[in-house]
Design an enzyme around this catalytic site. Structure first.
Site, PDB file in Angstrom:
ATOM      1  N   LYS A   1       0.829  -1.208   0.000  1.00 25.28           N
ATOM      2  CA  LYS A   1       0.000   0.000   0.000  1.00 25.28           C
ATOM      3  C   LYS A   1       0.864   1.259   0.000  1.00 25.28           C
ATOM      4  O   LYS A   1       0.681   2.159  -0.815  1.00 25.28           O
ATOM      5  CB  LYS A   1      -0.911   0.017   1.242  1.00 25.28           C
ATOM      6  CG  LYS A   1      -1.565   1.377   1.486  1.00 25.28           C
ATOM      7  CD  LYS A   1      -2.426   1.405   2.726  1.00 25.28           C
ATOM      8  CE  LYS A   1      -1.799   1.948   3.966  1.00 25.28           C
ATOM      9  NZ  LYS A   1      -1.758   3.376   4.158  1.00 25.28           N
ATOM     10  N   ASN A   2       1.811   1.322   0.952  1.00 22.97           N
ATOM     11  CA  ASN A   2       2.521   2.595   1.122  1.00 22.97           C
ATOM     12  C   ASN A   2       3.543   2.863   0.020  1.00 22.97           C
ATOM     13  O   ASN A   2       4.026   3.984  -0.108  1.00 22.97           O
ATOM     14  CB  ASN A   2       3.150   2.677   2.521  1.00 22.97           C
ATOM     15  CG  ASN A   2       2.069   2.880   3.581  1.00 22.97           C
ATOM     16  OD1 ASN A   2       0.937   3.260   3.256  1.00 22.97           O
ATOM     17  ND2 ASN A   2       2.393   2.594   4.832  1.00 22.97           N
TER      18      ASN A   2
ATOM     19  N   CYS B   1      -5.769   8.201   8.756  1.00 18.54           N
ATOM     20  CA  CYS B   1      -6.097   7.658  10.070  1.00 18.54           C
ATOM     21  C   CYS B   1      -5.780   8.661  11.170  1.00 18.54           C
ATOM     22  O   CYS B   1      -4.798   9.396  11.076  1.00 18.54           O
ATOM     23  CB  CYS B   1      -5.289   6.382  10.311  1.00 18.54           C
ATOM     24  SG  CYS B   1      -5.838   5.001   9.311  1.00 18.54           S
TER      25      CYS B   1
ATOM     26  N   ARG C   1      -0.416  14.978  12.943  1.00 15.07           N
ATOM     27  CA  ARG C   1       0.312  14.493  11.765  1.00 15.07           C
ATOM     28  C   ARG C   1       0.785  15.694  10.937  1.00 15.07           C
ATOM     29  O   ARG C   1       0.281  15.965   9.847  1.00 15.07           O
ATOM     30  CB  ARG C   1      -0.561  13.547  10.937  1.00 15.07           C
ATOM     31  CG  ARG C   1      -0.936  12.290  11.718  1.00 15.07           C
ATOM     32  CD  ARG C   1      -1.601  11.240  10.877  1.00 15.07           C
ATOM     33  NE  ARG C   1      -0.660  10.515  10.053  1.00 15.07           N
ATOM     34  CZ  ARG C   1      -0.986   9.443   9.322  1.00 15.07           C
ATOM     35  NH1 ARG C   1      -2.209   8.988   9.336  1.00 15.07           N
ATOM     36  NH2 ARG C   1      -0.083   8.822   8.587  1.00 15.07           N
TER      37      ARG C   1
ATOM     38  N   ASP D   1       3.363   0.419  12.441  1.00 14.70           N
ATOM     39  CA  ASP D   1       2.179  -0.125  11.758  1.00 14.70           C
ATOM     40  C   ASP D   1       1.931  -1.593  12.098  1.00 14.70           C
ATOM     41  O   ASP D   1       0.942  -2.176  11.644  1.00 14.70           O
ATOM     42  CB  ASP D   1       2.304   0.050  10.236  1.00 14.70           C
ATOM     43  CG  ASP D   1       2.223   1.515   9.832  1.00 14.70           C
ATOM     44  OD1 ASP D   1       1.783   2.331  10.654  1.00 14.70           O
ATOM     45  OD2 ASP D   1       2.602   1.837   8.698  1.00 14.70           O
TER      46      ASP D   1
ATOM     47  N   ARG E   1      -9.119   0.157   3.493  1.00 15.78           N
ATOM     48  CA  ARG E   1      -8.197   1.154   2.941  1.00 15.78           C
ATOM     49  C   ARG E   1      -6.844   0.524   2.606  1.00 15.78           C
ATOM     50  O   ARG E   1      -6.173   0.975   1.689  1.00 15.78           O
ATOM     51  CB  ARG E   1      -7.968   2.286   3.953  1.00 15.78           C
ATOM     52  CG  ARG E   1      -9.179   3.189   4.109  1.00 15.78           C
ATOM     53  CD  ARG E   1      -8.840   4.399   4.934  1.00 15.78           C
ATOM     54  NE  ARG E   1      -7.509   4.845   4.574  1.00 15.78           N
ATOM     55  CZ  ARG E   1      -6.692   5.508   5.368  1.00 15.78           C
ATOM     56  NH1 ARG E   1      -7.061   5.822   6.566  1.00 15.78           N
ATOM     57  NH2 ARG E   1      -5.511   5.880   4.940  1.00 15.78           N
TER      58      ARG E   1
HETATM   59  N1  EPU Z   1       6.467  14.305  11.355  1.00 15.31           N
HETATM   60  C1  EPU Z   1       6.671  15.626  11.638  1.00 15.31           C
HETATM   61  N2  EPU Z   1       6.695  16.510  10.581  1.00 15.31           N
HETATM   62  C2  EPU Z   1       6.527  16.121   9.294  1.00 15.31           C
HETATM   63  C3  EPU Z   1       6.308  14.765   9.020  1.00 15.31           C
HETATM   64  C4  EPU Z   1       6.273  13.868  10.073  1.00 15.31           C
HETATM   65  O1  EPU Z   1       6.843  16.024  12.788  1.00 15.31           O
HETATM   66  O2  EPU Z   1       6.560  16.981   8.392  1.00 15.31           O
HETATM   67  C5  EPU Z   1       6.457  13.323  12.464  1.00 15.31           C
HETATM   68  C6  EPU Z   1       5.101  12.651  12.628  1.00 15.31           C
HETATM   69  O3  EPU Z   1       4.254  13.412  13.452  1.00 15.31           O
HETATM   70  C7  EPU Z   1       5.482  11.313  13.239  1.00 15.31           C
HETATM   71  C8  EPU Z   1       6.854  11.025  12.584  1.00 15.31           C
HETATM   72  O4  EPU Z   1       7.336  12.264  12.114  1.00 15.31           O
HETATM   73  O5  EPU Z   1       5.668  11.460  14.614  1.00 15.31           O
HETATM   74  C9  EPU Z   1       6.827  10.034  11.452  1.00 15.31           C
HETATM   75  O6  EPU Z   1       5.866  10.441  10.492  1.00 15.31           O
HETATM   76  P1  EPU Z   1       6.004  10.036   8.951  1.00 15.31           P
HETATM   77  O7  EPU Z   1       6.074  11.280   8.147  1.00 15.31           O
HETATM   78  O8  EPU Z   1       7.095   9.035   8.799  1.00 15.31           O
HETATM   79  O9  EPU Z   1       4.609   9.342   8.690  1.00 15.31           O
HETATM   80  P2  EPU Z   1       3.702   9.432   7.401  1.00 15.31           P
HETATM   81  O10 EPU Z   1       4.545   9.609   6.187  1.00 15.31           O
HETATM   82  O11 EPU Z   1       2.580  10.382   7.604  1.00 15.31           O
HETATM   83  C10 EPU Z   1       3.836   6.882   6.884  1.00 15.31           C
HETATM   84  C11 EPU Z   1       2.852   5.779   6.662  1.00 15.31           C
HETATM   85  C12 EPU Z   1       2.178   5.423   7.972  1.00 15.31           C
HETATM   86  C13 EPU Z   1       3.242   5.010   8.988  1.00 15.31           C
HETATM   87  C14 EPU Z   1       4.314   6.109   9.116  1.00 15.31           C
HETATM   88  C15 EPU Z   1       5.485   5.697   9.992  1.00 15.31           C
HETATM   89  C16 EPU Z   1       2.135   6.206   4.412  1.00 15.31           C
HETATM   90  C17 EPU Z   1       1.071   6.663   3.499  1.00 15.31           C
HETATM   91  N3  EPU Z   1       1.854   6.241   5.702  1.00 15.31           N
HETATM   92  O12 EPU Z   1       3.085   7.978   7.392  1.00 15.31           O
HETATM   93  O13 EPU Z   1       1.383   4.309   7.687  1.00 15.31           O
HETATM   94  O14 EPU Z   1       2.667   4.809  10.250  1.00 15.31           O
HETATM   95  O15 EPU Z   1       4.834   6.435   7.807  1.00 15.31           O
HETATM   96  O16 EPU Z   1       6.075   4.550   9.499  1.00 15.31           O
HETATM   97  O17 EPU Z   1       3.207   5.782   3.974  1.00 15.31           O
HETATM   98  C18 EPU Z   1      -0.476   2.902   7.804  1.00 15.31           C
HETATM   99  O18 EPU Z   1      -0.103   2.391   6.748  1.00 15.31           O
HETATM  100  O19 EPU Z   1      -1.391   2.407   8.525  1.00 15.31           O
HETATM  101  C19 EPU Z   1       0.159   4.138   8.267  1.00 15.31           C
HETATM  102  C20 EPU Z   1      -0.379   4.940   9.176  1.00 15.31           C
END
Ligand code: EPU
Length: 420
Positions: free
Chosen positions: A22-23, A117, A122, A306, A398
């Site tokens: 998915k990701n 989610c 976020r 995850d 999803r």
């Molecule tokens: N963060 C910041 N600032 C940013 C971006 C992130 O402070 O600009 C913080 C977040 O608040 C969090 C940490 O950095 O504490 C990590 O966030 P990350 O950006 O890595 O998460 P994401 O890209 O929003 C993806 C996956 C999530 C998974 C996380 C961590 C996708 C679409 N989503 O989210 O997947 O939990 O990485 O591995 O790739 C899921 O698949 O169920 C899911 C939630």
């Protein structure tokens, strides 16, 4: 509203085939916007987040054609819009990739804020900081992010947090930028490597994906007429590995990558499970009591956030006390309230949860609060004594393709029921 009715007390046994990630898919589909041509993507998971991305691509003027259940052909030669509206982007998190991809190709974009989610705050400040460093001007307002740049130019960026989304978004924005971009303190998840492999296949020059520093030498064009197969889903693989452990079952998980699962495999072995590596398949089996353990979620190669709710189900029936420390998201223990309804003994406060193992979970009406919580509660229903009703299963749809069919083939008794 659909729900699952799960008749529990099942030991899961058999074989399961893992879908594409998915990701990775939700990043690679937007990445096709950088190509002035036709791209064929194989092993695409047929899940609702992917279907929404395809709808958005179509609304931007791309032609998106599913040629079979898992193959999508995307023609991005004639884009007609650079505006992805809020009513579509708010349906899922990965819509933020439209910003990086459209900015990279069109230099002037408007994208609605992402949804996804509810796992706590976020922010996307690191994405914005990166775009600005490449020379873009970024504005927020009325649920939209507007970004424009006459010339994107390579830059050196130090991320303040390790972020999957910011790492991929900055790769997307910089592949066609002038000069070299160096991204420091990047995320290293398998889907980051997959996005870089895809972009390199179509002509980008990205080095170092999977390490702490990624270097992108901007190229003038990405070419069409390529076929790329999406990597197997690390989290779906881990979900079935954890299900084998929690149900004290025996599952052969096919079409997966053993090396992506190292941190989970280590915990499964600590908890008394057995793991066998057959190259592109993994067998997980378990008999007897589960041992307690402590877990801290971390960016890859650490234990994935995850998979935290899924292993939490196994810990809830382990023989002793375990502690989970969730270091990525503020609000990822909502599933523990549902496990408590099923008889689990869990105290969750802030980013820590203490699990005192009980002998059995008991079926109950339970509510998924997000995608991975939903998968975890499905496993809980499968192993619990009695019948559970699992609500909010649209979250599960999803990110998991045909999840009830896959679990049913392993012996689970799950019905999808449409409730008015
Ligand atoms: N963060 C910041 N600032 C940013 C971006 C992130 O402070 O600009 C913080 C977040 O608040 C969090 C940490 O950095 O504490 C990590 O966030 P990350 O950006 O890595 O998460 P994401 O890209 O929003 C993806 C996956 C999530 C998974 C996380 C961590 C996708 C679409 N989503 O989210 O997947 O939990 O990485 O591995 O790739 C899921 O698949 O169920 C899911 C939630």
């Amino acid at each position: 509203m659909e729900k699952f009715i799960i008749h529990g007390d099942t030991r899961l046994v058999g074989e399961v085939e893992i879908s594409g990630a998915k990701n990775a898919a939700v990043a690679i589909l937007p990445a096709t916007l950088l190509i002035d041509g036709i791209t064929t993507l194989e092993n695409v998971p047929n899940i609702s987040d992917v279907k929404i991305i395809c709808k958005i691509l179509t609304s931007l003027g791309a032609m998106v054609n599913w040629t079979n259940e898992h193959t999508v052909v995307v023609d991005t030669r004639h884009l007609t819009s650079t505006h992805a509206p809020l009513e579509m982007t708010s349906k899922f998190r990965a819509s933020y990739y439209l910003l990086g991809a459209l900015l990279g190709r069109c230099k002037d974009v408007q994208v609605g804020l992402p949804g996804g989610c509810n796992l706590g705050a976020r922010p996307i400040d690191q994405h914005i900081k990166g775009f600005e460093s490449l020379g873009a001007t970024v504005y927020y307002g009325h649920g939209q992010i507007t970004a424009n740049a006459h010339n994107l130019a390579g830059s050196t960026i130090y991320f303040d947090v390790v972020s999957v989304g910011a790492t991929i978004n900055l790769i997307l924005a910089s592949v066609l930028a002038k000069g070299t971009t160096v991204l420091n303190s990047v995320a290293k998840e398998p889907h980051i490597v997959d996005v870089a492999n895809f972009l390199n296949t179509v002509g980008a020059d990205i080095r170092g994906a999977g390490t702490d520093v990624i270097k992108i030498n901007g190229v003038s064009k990405l070419s069409g007429n390529h076929t790329y197969s999406i990597v197997p889903d690390q989290i779906e693989t881990g979900t079935f590995m954890t299900a084998a452990l929690a149900s004290k079952g025996d599952i052969l998980i096919k079409n997966c990558i053993y090396e992506h699962m190292d941190s989970l495999s280590a915990k499964i072995i600590e908890m008394g499970g057995n793991i066998e590596n057959f190259g592109d398949s993994i067998r997980v089996s378990c008999t007897g009591k589960l041992h307690p353990t402590n877990i801290k979620t971390l960016p890859y190669p650490g234990f994935p956030t995850d998979l935290q709710p899924q292993i939490g189900v196994a810990l809830s029936i382990a023989d002793g006390t375990s502690i989970i420390n969730e270091s990525i998201w503020d609000s990822r223990f909502q599933y523990t309230n549902e496990l408590i309804k099923m008889g689990a003994k869990i105290t969750a406060q802030g980013k820590t949860a203490i699990f005192e193992g009980v002998d059995n979970l008991i079926g109950a009406p339970i509510y998924a609060s997000d995608l991975r919580a939903g998968a975890a509660l499905l496993i809980a229903g499968i192993i619990a004594k009695g019948t559970s009703e699992l609500y909010n299963i649209h979250y599960i749809d999803r990110g998991y393709e045909k999840i009830e069919d896959k679990f049913s083939k392993l012996g689970a008794k799950i019905e999808r029921v449409n409730e008015e």
